[in-house]
Design an enzyme around this catalytic site. Structure first.
Site, short mmCIF file in Angstrom:
data_model
loop_
_atom_site.label_atom_id
_atom_site.label_comp_id
_atom_site.label_asym_id
_atom_site.label_seq_id
_atom_site.Cartn_x
_atom_site.Cartn_y
_atom_site.Cartn_z
CE1 TYR A 118 0.57 -19.32 0.52
CE2 TYR A 118 0.87 -17.26 -0.67
CZ TYR A 118 0.45 -17.94 0.45
OH TYR A 118 -0.08 -17.25 1.50
CD GLU A 138 10.79 -3.04 5.85
OE1 GLU A 138 10.14 -4.11 5.87
OE2 GLU A 138 11.04 -2.42 4.81
CE LYS A 191 -4.00 -9.13 -2.11
NZ LYS A 191 -4.12 -8.14 -1.01
CD1 TRP A 249 -0.20 -1.73 2.99
CD2 TRP A 249 0.75 0.27 3.31
NE1 TRP A 249 0.63 -1.83 4.09
CE2 TRP A 249 1.24 -0.61 4.31
CE3 TRP A 249 1.22 1.59 3.30
CZ2 TRP A 249 2.15 -0.22 5.29
CZ3 TRP A 249 2.13 1.97 4.27
CH2 TRP A 249 2.59 1.08 5.24
CD GLU A 284 11.98 -5.83 -6.67
OE1 GLU A 284 12.71 -5.32 -5.80
OE2 GLU A 284 12.37 -6.14 -7.79
CB CYS A 322 10.98 -1.02 0.28
SG CYS A 322 11.05 -0.17 -1.29
CB SER A 370 6.67 -7.98 4.64
OG SER A 370 5.74 -9.03 4.53
P1 TAP Z 1 2.85 -7.24 3.25
O1 TAP Z 1 2.13 -7.41 4.51
O2 TAP Z 1 3.90 -8.21 2.86
O3 TAP Z 1 1.72 -7.18 2.11
C1 TAP Z 1 2.04 -7.04 0.76
C2 TAP Z 1 0.96 -7.68 -0.08
O4 TAP Z 1 0.90 -9.08 0.22
C3 TAP Z 1 -0.43 -7.13 0.21
O5 TAP Z 1 -1.18 -7.10 -0.97
C4 TAP Z 1 -0.98 -8.14 1.19
O6 TAP Z 1 -2.39 -8.18 1.19
C5 TAP Z 1 -0.41 -9.43 0.64
N1 TAP Z 1 -0.35 -10.50 1.63
C6 TAP Z 1 -0.26 -10.38 2.99
N2 TAP Z 1 -0.24 -11.61 3.56
C7 TAP Z 1 -0.33 -12.51 2.56
C8 TAP Z 1 -0.37 -13.93 2.51
N3 TAP Z 1 -0.33 -14.68 3.62
N4 TAP Z 1 -0.46 -14.54 1.30
C9 TAP Z 1 -0.52 -13.81 0.17
N5 TAP Z 1 -0.51 -12.45 0.15
C10 TAP Z 1 -0.40 -11.81 1.33
O7 TAP Z 1 3.53 -5.83 3.14
P2 TAP Z 1 2.91 -4.41 3.43
O8 TAP Z 1 2.76 -4.24 4.89
O9 TAP Z 1 1.72 -4.19 2.56
O10 TAP Z 1 4.07 -3.47 2.87
C11 TAP Z 1 5.21 -3.22 3.58
C12 TAP Z 1 6.34 -4.14 3.16
O11 TAP Z 1 6.56 -4.05 1.76
C13 TAP Z 1 7.66 -3.71 3.78
O12 TAP Z 1 8.37 -4.84 4.19
C14 TAP Z 1 8.38 -3.01 2.64
O13 TAP Z 1 9.77 -2.95 2.75
C15 TAP Z 1 7.93 -3.82 1.48
N6 TAP Z 1 8.12 -3.06 0.25
C16 TAP Z 1 9.11 -3.42 -0.60
C17 TAP Z 1 9.31 -2.69 -1.76
C18 TAP Z 1 10.39 -3.08 -2.71
S1 TAP Z 1 10.30 -2.51 -4.20
N7 TAP Z 1 11.37 -3.87 -2.34
C19 TAP Z 1 8.51 -1.57 -2.04
C20 TAP Z 1 7.52 -1.23 -1.12
C21 TAP Z 1 7.32 -1.99 0.02
P3 TAP Z 1 -3.25 -7.40 2.32
O14 TAP Z 1 -2.50 -6.18 2.68
O15 TAP Z 1 -4.50 -7.13 1.63
O16 TAP Z 1 -3.38 -8.37 3.44
#
Ligand code: TAP
Length: 494
Positions: A252, A398, A188, A164, A264, A299, A242
């Protein structure tokens, strides 16, 4: 865009927010609904379709048909490119509404949403649209009685799961190169920010993308994201999020069809300031901007500031001054520098890190408290710690919020060792006027991107991604196409 706080607030009242999935070229209201709450004021923003396995099945089937028998992968690449350019034009025409949607759903300051996030999205569609017909296949020199062709073919149906914090940029970094390569996509978005992605799907259809080529299913990660990750008809899964969830996607794939998984993931990026930095004030200002930009929900956030002990107090004080001067508040106010954190849960998580750091002896130099506003919402003060124990959670984990840890070092080897003392390897910064030192440090750092005398700079020509547990593969640039294509060898005996 020349709009005032009142203009944006007025526009928000009449903003049309898409609330249904987009499957096979049309809105689709399957599943139940979930409420998207705006972190700006804690109020409900929209009730959005909550996709489950059934909706993911429908979307994947549509993408499969569009790939196996639809026109998209068979179009001349130039024609695909022209469609992506039209998508970019239509996003540009609705730029203010896109920016407002992002700002309302996840709290990004409107100026950053309009100037940075939307510019990135539009540029991404233009860049890959222009690249679509510039790729050439190879014909290697081989045995004299044979002709070999090495061709890149679209990899098939792509599942894209994104977070997000940059809901449109990160979706665009996956969708645009996948489409340029001739793939079809099921996206998604995160539960916190589905509205901008649903808007993107509608605009893409209006621009002439054939049905089934870009589908968006809103829903939760553990349900819709999991269904996509396990789906046997998805050929490639491109994920940003994450590290913990990245591991799920590898499982999966292992438990289903061994789809290609591109990750990423998170970061804990070091930013090293050496005493010979060309401009120490500038280095400090950029360090502050880097950690507080986008509420620290980045990130690549330079969350570990590594400063030579001879300049440590000067740099730390300059960062603190900047932190205190930052305007935290309503993301719809163009003067706001830092909006709310994305949700109450996330605010609690970040505050948990702050309290644990204090308990383990880190020194809180500024911030650390919730900012209470008249409108409610989930705001946090920009926060700076020093004297952070190197093996503490704050040094390792993080935080994904506006929380900076300052460390000191006495020589270059110590700085590099400290910088690399993390499971992550996404990005790093180094500030020095000595070109040779810059190269040496850059080589020694295990990070996908190293910025010298700057931070967060770059454009679409350069690849972006991580080493170590920050992921694999690269977004942006022509390298991104490697994720969405398969190499085929055709050997012809003459
Ligand atoms: P996550 O909790 O990992 O969520 C990312 C996506 O995965 C969301 O669409 C989430 O859906 C989905 N997701 C969550 N649990 C899942 C599961 N068990 N099975 C399948 N999909 C699942 O990350 P976040 O809190 O949204 O974002 C923060 C993280 O993203 C940080 O670690 C950040 O560093 C990383 N990030 C990395 C980058 C790059 S380019 N390296 C850029 C931006 C962010 P829901 O949210 O709908 O549950």
């Amino acid at each position: 865009m020349d709009a005032t706080h009142d203009d944006w607030k007025r526009r928000a009242q009449t903003l049309d927010l898409p609330e249904t999935h987009h499957i096979d070229g049309s809105p689709h209201a399957g599943g139940g609904t979930f409420t998207v709450v705006s972190p700006r004021d804690g109020r409900p923003l929209a009730d959005v379709a909550d996709g489950g396995a059934a909706e993911v099945d429908l979307a994947v089937a549509a993408a499969r048909r569009a790939f196996d028998s639809g026109p998209w992968p068979r179009l001349a690449p130039a024609e695909r490119g022209r469609t992506l350019l039209r998508v970019a034009d239509l996003i540009e025409a609705e730029r203010a509404d896109f920016a407002l949607t992002v700002s309302l759903e996840m709290g990004k300051p409107i100026t950053d949403a309009y100037d940075i996030e939307l510019r990135a999205l539009i540029n991404t569609f233009r860049w890959y649209g222009q690249l679509a017909d510039k790729l050439t296949d190879a014909s290697p020199h081989t045995a004299p009685d044979a002709l070999a062709l090495v061709t890149r073919e679209p990899a098939g149906v792509v599942g894209a799961v994104v977070p997000w914090n940059f809901p449109l940029t990160l979706a665009g970094w996956k969708v645009a190169p996948a489409l340029a390569a001739g793939c079809t996509v099921v996206l998604k978005p995160a539960e916190n920010s589905p509205l901008s992605a649903l808007r993107l799907a509608r605009v893409a259809s209006a621009a002439g993308l054939p049905p089934g080529v870009l589908n968006v299913v809103s829903g939760s990660g553990p349900v819709a994201g999991r269904a996509l990750g396990l789906h046997p008809d998805v050929d490639v899964l491109a994920f940003t999020g994450s590290t913990a969830v990245g591991r799920h996607f590898l499982r999966y794939a292992a438990d289903s069809n061994l789809k290609r998984v591109w990750l990423e993931l998170g970061g804990k990026s070091p930013n090293i300031i050496l005493p010979d930095a060309p401009d120490i004030e500038q280095a400090a200002a950029t360090a502050a901007w880097g950690i507080f930009f986008n509420q620290g929900e980045m990130c690549t956030a330079p969350s570990r500031l590594l400063v030579h002990s001879s300049i440590a107090e000067r740099v730390t004080q300059a960062v603190i001054d900047r932190a205190r001067a930052l305007r935290v508040g309503d993301p719809l106010d163009p003067a706001t520098a830092m909006g709310p954190l994305v949700s109450g849960d996330h605010l609690d998580r970040v505050l948990g890190h702050v309290h644990a750091a204090i308990d383990t002896g880190a020194r809180l130099r500024t911030g650390g408290e919730r900012v209470l506003t008249q409108t409610g919402g989930t705001y946090l003060q920009p926060t700076v710690f020093d004297r952070v124990a190197k093996d503490s959670a704050l040094a390792r984990d993080e935080v994904f919020g506006p929380v900076l840890s300052v460390f000191t070092f006495d020589d270059l080897d110590e700085a590099v060792a400290l910088a690399n003392a993390t499971d992550y390897g996404l990005a790093a910064g180094v500030w020095t006027a000595n070109l040779s030192t810059a190269h040496q440090v850059s080589r020694a750092l295990r990070a996908g991107t190293v910025w010298v005398n700057c931070y967060e700079e770059g454009d679409l020509t350069v690849p972006f991604g991580g080493m170590k547990q920050s992921g694999n593969g690269r977004d942006k640039s022509a390298h991104a196409l490697e994720k969405y294509t398969e190499l085929k060898t055709t050997w012809i005996q003459l």
